[in-house]
Design a protein around this motif. Structure first.
Motif, short mmCIF file in Angstrom:
data_model
loop_
_atom_site.label_atom_id
_atom_site.label_comp_id
_atom_site.label_asym_id
_atom_site.label_seq_id
_atom_site.Cartn_x
_atom_site.Cartn_y
_atom_site.Cartn_z
N ILE A 8 1.03 0.80 -22.42
CA ILE A 8 -0.21 0.24 -22.95
C ILE A 8 -1.11 1.35 -23.48
CG2 ILE A 8 -2.33 -1.01 -22.35
CD1 ILE A 8 0.05 -2.84 -22.57
N LEU A 11 0.20 2.59 -26.76
CA LEU A 11 -0.06 1.63 -27.83
C LEU A 11 -1.52 1.69 -28.28
CD1 LEU A 11 1.98 -1.48 -26.67
CD2 LEU A 11 2.41 -0.07 -28.67
N LYS A 31 -4.43 -6.40 -31.36
CA LYS A 31 -5.25 -6.02 -30.22
C LYS A 31 -5.32 -7.15 -29.20
CE LYS A 31 -7.16 -2.56 -30.06
NZ LYS A 31 -6.80 -1.26 -29.43
N GLN A 34 -2.18 -7.10 -27.19
CA GLN A 34 -2.21 -6.04 -26.20
C GLN A 34 -3.01 -6.46 -24.97
OE1 GLN A 34 -3.82 -2.63 -28.23
NE2 GLN A 34 -1.93 -2.24 -29.37
N TYR A 38 -1.37 -6.95 -21.22
CA TYR A 38 -1.88 -6.18 -20.09
C TYR A 38 -2.46 -7.09 -19.02
CZ TYR A 38 -3.92 -2.34 -17.50
OH TYR A 38 -4.23 -1.45 -16.51
#
Length: 93
Positions: A8, A11, A31, A34, A38
């Motif tokens: 993460i 990235l 985004k 992501q 997470y």
């Protein structure tokens, strides 16, 4: 778990370094993905830490900043932006 955090982080760094000054809808969607990935990894770990929660808060704030200009966008303009990104579909239900 450390592998997920490292991935993460990489990235986030990569997307921060490679993004242009103007955010696109593609950046916003990326985004958001992501943040979702997470958040799900944290939910799957019953012993999540405060540092993980803080990282999620940072990712969420970054997503909100990138996506800010698309919150109140005209649907026609949103469709034009969506057309620039492969694989994004907008549900109109």
């Amino acid at each position: 778990m450390k592998t997920i955090l490292t991935t993460i982080s990489a990235l986030v760094l990569l997307s921060a370094c490679s993004s242009s000054s103007k955010n696109s809808l593609c950046d916003c969607v990326e985004k958001g993905a992501q943040v979702d990935a997470y958040a799900q990894s944290i939910l799957m770990d019953p012993a999540h830490t405060q540092a993980q929660k803080d990282s999620l808060d940072i990712l969420t704030a970054e997503r909100d900043e990138v996506c800010q200009e698309f919150i109140d966008i005209d649907p026609m303009e949103l469709e034009k932006e969506r057309a620039k990104c492969e694989g994004i579909q907008i549900n109109r239900d």
